[in-house]
Design a protein around this motif. Structure first.
Motif, PDB file in Angstrom:
ATOM      1  N   GLY A  38       9.373 -49.787  17.682  1.00  0.00           N
ATOM      2  CA  GLY A  38      10.345 -50.307  16.768  1.00  0.00           C
ATOM      3  C   GLY A  38      11.307 -49.194  16.130  1.00  0.00           C
ATOM      4  O   GLY A  38      12.424 -49.597  15.815  1.00  0.00           O
ATOM      5  N   ASN A  41      14.200 -48.517  18.261  1.00  0.00           N
ATOM      6  CA  ASN A  41      14.874 -49.580  18.414  1.00  0.00           C
ATOM      7  C   ASN A  41      14.819 -50.311  19.778  1.00  0.00           C
ATOM      8  O   ASN A  41      15.542 -51.188  20.237  1.00  0.00           O
ATOM      9  CB  ASN A  41      16.284 -49.606  18.187  1.00  0.00           C
ATOM     10  CG  ASN A  41      16.585 -49.294  16.781  1.00  0.00           C
ATOM     11  OD1 ASN A  41      16.004 -49.972  15.770  1.00  0.00           O
ATOM     12  ND2 ASN A  41      17.441 -48.511  16.259  1.00  0.00           N
ATOM     13  N   VAL A  44      12.800 -54.811  18.152  1.00  0.00           N
ATOM     14  CA  VAL A  44      13.587 -54.906  16.987  1.00  0.00           C
ATOM     15  C   VAL A  44      12.850 -55.799  16.090  1.00  0.00           C
ATOM     16  O   VAL A  44      12.604 -57.018  16.384  1.00  0.00           O
ATOM     17  CB  VAL A  44      15.056 -55.613  17.270  1.00  0.00           C
ATOM     18  CG1 VAL A  44      15.560 -55.904  15.951  1.00  0.00           C
ATOM     19  CG2 VAL A  44      15.904 -54.605  18.013  1.00  0.00           C
ATOM     20  N   TYR A  45      12.265 -55.316  15.086  1.00  0.00           N
ATOM     21  CA  TYR A  45      11.540 -56.151  13.967  1.00  0.00           C
ATOM     22  C   TYR A  45      12.378 -56.818  12.931  1.00  0.00           C
ATOM     23  O   TYR A  45      13.537 -56.206  12.643  1.00  0.00           O
ATOM     24  CB  TYR A  45      10.273 -55.364  13.345  1.00  0.00           C
ATOM     25  CG  TYR A  45       9.441 -54.805  14.170  1.00  0.00           C
ATOM     26  CD1 TYR A  45       8.469 -55.626  15.194  1.00  0.00           C
ATOM     27  CD2 TYR A  45       9.376 -53.489  14.532  1.00  0.00           C
ATOM     28  CE1 TYR A  45       7.829 -55.216  16.174  1.00  0.00           C
ATOM     29  CE2 TYR A  45       8.349 -52.812  15.475  1.00  0.00           C
ATOM     30  CZ  TYR A  45       7.636 -53.644  16.119  1.00  0.00           C
ATOM     31  OH  TYR A  45       6.804 -53.246  17.347  1.00  0.00           O
ATOM     32  N   SER A  46      11.690 -57.736  12.116  1.00  0.00           N
ATOM     33  CA  SER A  46      12.477 -58.333  10.954  1.00  0.00           C
ATOM     34  C   SER A  46      12.959 -57.010   9.973  1.00  0.00           C
ATOM     35  O   SER A  46      12.047 -56.127   9.915  1.00  0.00           O
ATOM     36  CB  SER A  46      11.597 -59.292  10.300  1.00  0.00           C
ATOM     37  OG  SER A  46      12.384 -59.811   9.052  1.00  0.00           O
ATOM     38  N   THR A  47      14.037 -57.310   9.407  1.00  0.00           N
ATOM     39  CA  THR A  47      14.374 -56.048   8.518  1.00  0.00           C
ATOM     40  C   THR A  47      14.377 -56.400   7.133  1.00  0.00           C
ATOM     41  O   THR A  47      14.599 -55.924   6.215  1.00  0.00           O
ATOM     42  CB  THR A  47      15.942 -56.043   8.585  1.00  0.00           C
ATOM     43  OG1 THR A  47      16.367 -57.219   8.357  1.00  0.00           O
ATOM     44  CG2 THR A  47      16.603 -55.244   9.562  1.00  0.00           C
TER      45      THR A  47
END
Length: 203
Positions: A38, A41, A44-47
């Motif tokens: 993560g 990148n 891609v994880y939740s922001t």
């Protein structure tokens, strides 16, 4: 949970303790790998939440705990006790640093979301008219600047078509009525006797 696990493992063979430690350590390593993926990148994880520092903190904790579980079945010695204290101090310092990182990232995420919400709701913010004794040099096309006639009023310059973004620490943060990110500036005015500010309800 640790007390229950420690009590259970002390009554079992060393091989069982080693397997449990390996499982815990593997979970920790997997969590660290997920954090690294993560961070670069590659995944891609939740922001919404700071997943990278949380995953890394969890992984480091599980790896450290895996080493601790591995030693439950070994006889205690003075040298081992001293080494465990050093490991505990290093682990605690690292975990505290990662927690601070997670909090900082979460604060940044929250701040950006608040800013987006505020920018999307600018028309509801109070309308502002600024009278100034001297020219403020606001050249933004969206702002209406007028030089007032000399009628004894010391405030000679008037600026309108502004909105109050926020007030903090004796400073007003103003934006043009039709403010657009990347095009229009945010205007910062210090609260002092050289300016007079009038506020009107938004919308």
């Amino acid at each position: 949970v640790h007390r229950w696990l420690a009590a259970s493992l002390t009554t079992r063979r060393q091989a069982v303790t080693v397997r449990v430690a390996a499982v815990v350590g593997t979970l920790g390593i997997a969590s660290c790998i997920a954090a690294v993926l993560g961070f670069f990148n590659w995944v891609v994880y939740s922001t919404v939440y700071p997943f990278v520092p949380i995953l890394l903190a969890t992984g480091v904790l599980l790896v450290g705990y895996g080493f601790h579980v591995r030693k439950l079945g070994e006889p205690a010695t003075q040298q081992r006790s001293g080494l465990e204290r050093v490991q505990l101090i290093v682990l605690a310092a690292l975990e505290i640093s990662l927690v601070f990182w997670a909090v900082a990232v979460y604060a940044t995420i929250s701040g950006r979301q608040v800013a987006k919400d505020l920018a999307a709701d600018l028309p509801s913010q109070p309308s502002v008219v600024v009278d100034s004794r001297t020219s403020l040099g606001l050249t933004t096309p969206s702002v209406r600047a007028v030089r007032l006639t000399d009628d004894g009023d010391p405030y000679r310059y008037q600026y309108s078509r502004l909105r109050l973004l926020l007030y903090s620490g004796g400073q007003y943060f103003l934006v043009p009525d039709n403010w657009e990110q990347g095009r229009d500036p945010v205007i910062l005015l210090d609260e002092d006797s050289s300016i007079r500010i009038e506020f009107y309800s938004g919308l």
